[in-house]
Write a protein that holds these residues in place. Structure first.
Motif, mmCIF file in Angstrom:
data_model
loop_
_atom_site.group_PDB
_atom_site.id
_atom_site.type_symbol
_atom_site.label_atom_id
_atom_site.label_comp_id
_atom_site.label_asym_id
_atom_site.label_seq_id
_atom_site.Cartn_x
_atom_site.Cartn_y
_atom_site.Cartn_z
ATOM 1 N N SER A 175 30.881 52.707 70.458
ATOM 2 C CA SER A 175 30.999 51.544 69.569
ATOM 3 C C SER A 175 32.255 51.725 68.726
ATOM 4 O O SER A 175 32.199 52.264 67.617
ATOM 5 N N ALA A 176 33.372 51.254 69.253
ATOM 6 C CA ALA A 176 34.674 51.574 68.662
ATOM 7 C C ALA A 176 34.889 50.959 67.285
ATOM 8 O O ALA A 176 35.755 51.410 66.546
ATOM 9 N N GLU A 177 34.159 49.928 66.954
ATOM 10 C CA GLU A 177 34.306 49.349 65.621
ATOM 11 C C GLU A 177 32.928 49.139 64.990
ATOM 12 O O GLU A 177 32.591 48.054 64.539
ATOM 13 N N ALA A 178 32.148 50.211 64.955
ATOM 14 C CA ALA A 178 30.865 50.148 64.255
ATOM 15 C C ALA A 178 31.137 49.848 62.788
ATOM 16 O O ALA A 178 32.127 50.313 62.223
ATOM 17 N N PRO A 179 30.283 49.051 62.137
ATOM 18 C CA PRO A 179 30.518 48.719 60.725
ATOM 19 C C PRO A 179 30.603 49.967 59.855
ATOM 20 O O PRO A 179 29.831 50.911 60.030
ATOM 21 N N TYR A 180 31.556 49.953 58.926
ATOM 22 C CA TYR A 180 31.724 51.096 58.027
ATOM 23 C C TYR A 180 30.720 51.016 56.883
ATOM 24 O O TYR A 180 31.053 50.794 55.725
ATOM 25 N N SER A 181 29.460 51.229 57.291
ATOM 26 C CA SER A 181 28.346 51.289 56.351
ATOM 27 C C SER A 181 27.444 52.412 56.832
ATOM 28 O O SER A 181 27.546 52.854 57.981
ATOM 29 N N TYR A 182 26.570 52.886 55.973
ATOM 30 C CA TYR A 182 25.649 53.939 56.397
ATOM 31 C C TYR A 182 24.732 53.435 57.501
ATOM 32 O O TYR A 182 24.423 54.162 58.452
ATOM 33 N N GLN A 183 24.319 52.160 57.417
ATOM 34 C CA GLN A 183 23.467 51.584 58.451
ATOM 35 C C GLN A 183 24.211 51.535 59.786
ATOM 36 O O GLN A 183 23.683 51.915 60.833
ATOM 37 N N GLY A 184 25.442 51.019 59.745
ATOM 38 C CA GLY A 184 26.225 50.885 60.963
ATOM 39 C C GLY A 184 26.473 52.214 61.649
ATOM 40 O O GLY A 184 26.364 52.338 62.876
ATOM 41 N N TYR A 185 26.794 53.227 60.866
ATOM 42 C CA TYR A 185 27.103 54.531 61.452
ATOM 43 C C TYR A 185 25.851 55.308 61.828
ATOM 44 O O TYR A 185 25.877 56.118 62.769
#
Length: 332
Positions: free
Chosen positions: A304-314
């Motif tokens: 997932s090359a552009e996972a959201p930069y949030s704790y949930q996303g990562y």
């Protein structure tokens, strides 16, 4: 995603967006823009972004417009942008993965592809703040150069740097921004705990040699770990990610012809899942790629090359990666 004319546009931008331009509000599917989660607070608001630019406003911004990656991060922290730009809608009208959990029916889309930004609609939204990530310091991602001066006159802008940082640093900066905007940070402690737990599991796979790549019709791009926040995070937690011996101008990746797909040995290959990167079935049509040991062993997994930069996303990203790596083994 053919060979890049410009390094960042060729790999980063070309793989980031694909759909035809959105039409104006006549499309009727953009919904009513929502306020940012908090209402504007009394008193002043300050925030220093990653251009070392101190924003100083008489009141906290309530109407935020954000590039999709920034919007996805802010949304998870509890900020509700009124508009987004960058790849957010697929051809069938559903959310592009890059926009994360953002409800695209409740935000105004200002552009869906590279170099597209509807300035008139942006002005009509009466924004208080524009937020975007940066791969190059000072250059706001997906803000067209041709419209930059006008866009920056409408509302203050904030840039969050990605290149050369770990995901945790980037997430921390978005968390700082979200807090300053009055976000409730609901679910953050739980997601942070999930991410930390998943991160600790990565060290168990330190003996696997992992190649991370993106694919186009004529070329494959082997990414350079230090330039990507997510890969920095993975290597800091023990993963052995292949670093190309020679990178293209800009430093983000090495371009290889498909004939040279076997340049680097790897036990596992992680492929870019963004829309315009080739899918596994398409990559398998390249004979040299299909013959790679990792591919033949079935150890080809999504990145997932552009996972959201949030704790949930990562947390979602790293947990998924751990689950896949548990299925892999070191190859002879």
């Amino acid at each position: 995603m053919s060979g890049p004319v410009l390094p960042r546009r060729g790999f980063l931008a070309a793989t980031a967006g694909f759909a035809a331009a959105l039409t104006l509000a006549a499309c009727g599917d953009e919904g009513t823009p929502t306020q940012a989660a908090p209402t504007a607070a009394a008193g002043g608001w300050t925030f220093t972004d990653d251009r070392d630019k101190k924003l100083d406003l008489p009141k906290r911004p309530a109407r935020v417009v954000a590039q999709v990656g920034a919007a996805a991060a802010l949304w998870d922290f509890g900020v509700r942008p009124v508009g987004v730009f960058g790849p957010h809608k697929l051809k069938d009208g559903t959310r592009d993965p890059q926009v994360g959990n953002v409800d695209i029916t409740k935000v105004r889309g200002l552009g869906n592809v590279w170099d597209e930004f509807n300035v008139e609609q942006y002005i009509a939204l009466q924004p208080d703040l524009l937020v975007s990530s940066m791969y190059i310091k000072g250059t706001l991602w997906y803000v067209p150069e041709k419209s930059k001066a006008t866009i920056e006159q409408v509302a203050p802008t904030a840039g969050i740097m990605l290149t050369g940082r770990s995901a945790m640093q980037v997430i921390g900066k978005y968390e700082e921004l979200a807090k300053s905007l009055g976000a409730d940070l609901q679910g953050v402690p739980e997601a942070k705990a999930r991410l930390e737990a998943a991160g600790k599991e990565l060290a168990a796979f330190k003996d696997l040699k992992i190649l991370m790549m993106s694919a186009g019709p004529d070329s494959m791009w082997v990414v350079n770990p230090p330039e990507y926040p997510d890969i920095v995070h993975l290597t800091e937690n023990g993963l052995n990610v292949v670093k190309p011996s020679k990178v293209d101008e800009g430093g983000f990746f090495q371009t290889l012809s498909w004939e040279n797909a076997d340049t680097y040995d790897a036990d596992v290959i992680l492929y870019d899942t963004r829309t315009q990167s080739l899918k596994p079935a398409e990559m398998m049509k390249k004979p040299t790629f299909a013959k790679l040991p990792a591919v033949k062993a079935g150890q080809l997994y999504p990145w997932s090359a552009e996972a959201p930069y949030s704790y949930q996303g990562y947390a979602d990203f790293v947990e998924g990666l751990v689950a896949n790596l548990k299925k892999a083994s070191k190859l002879p």
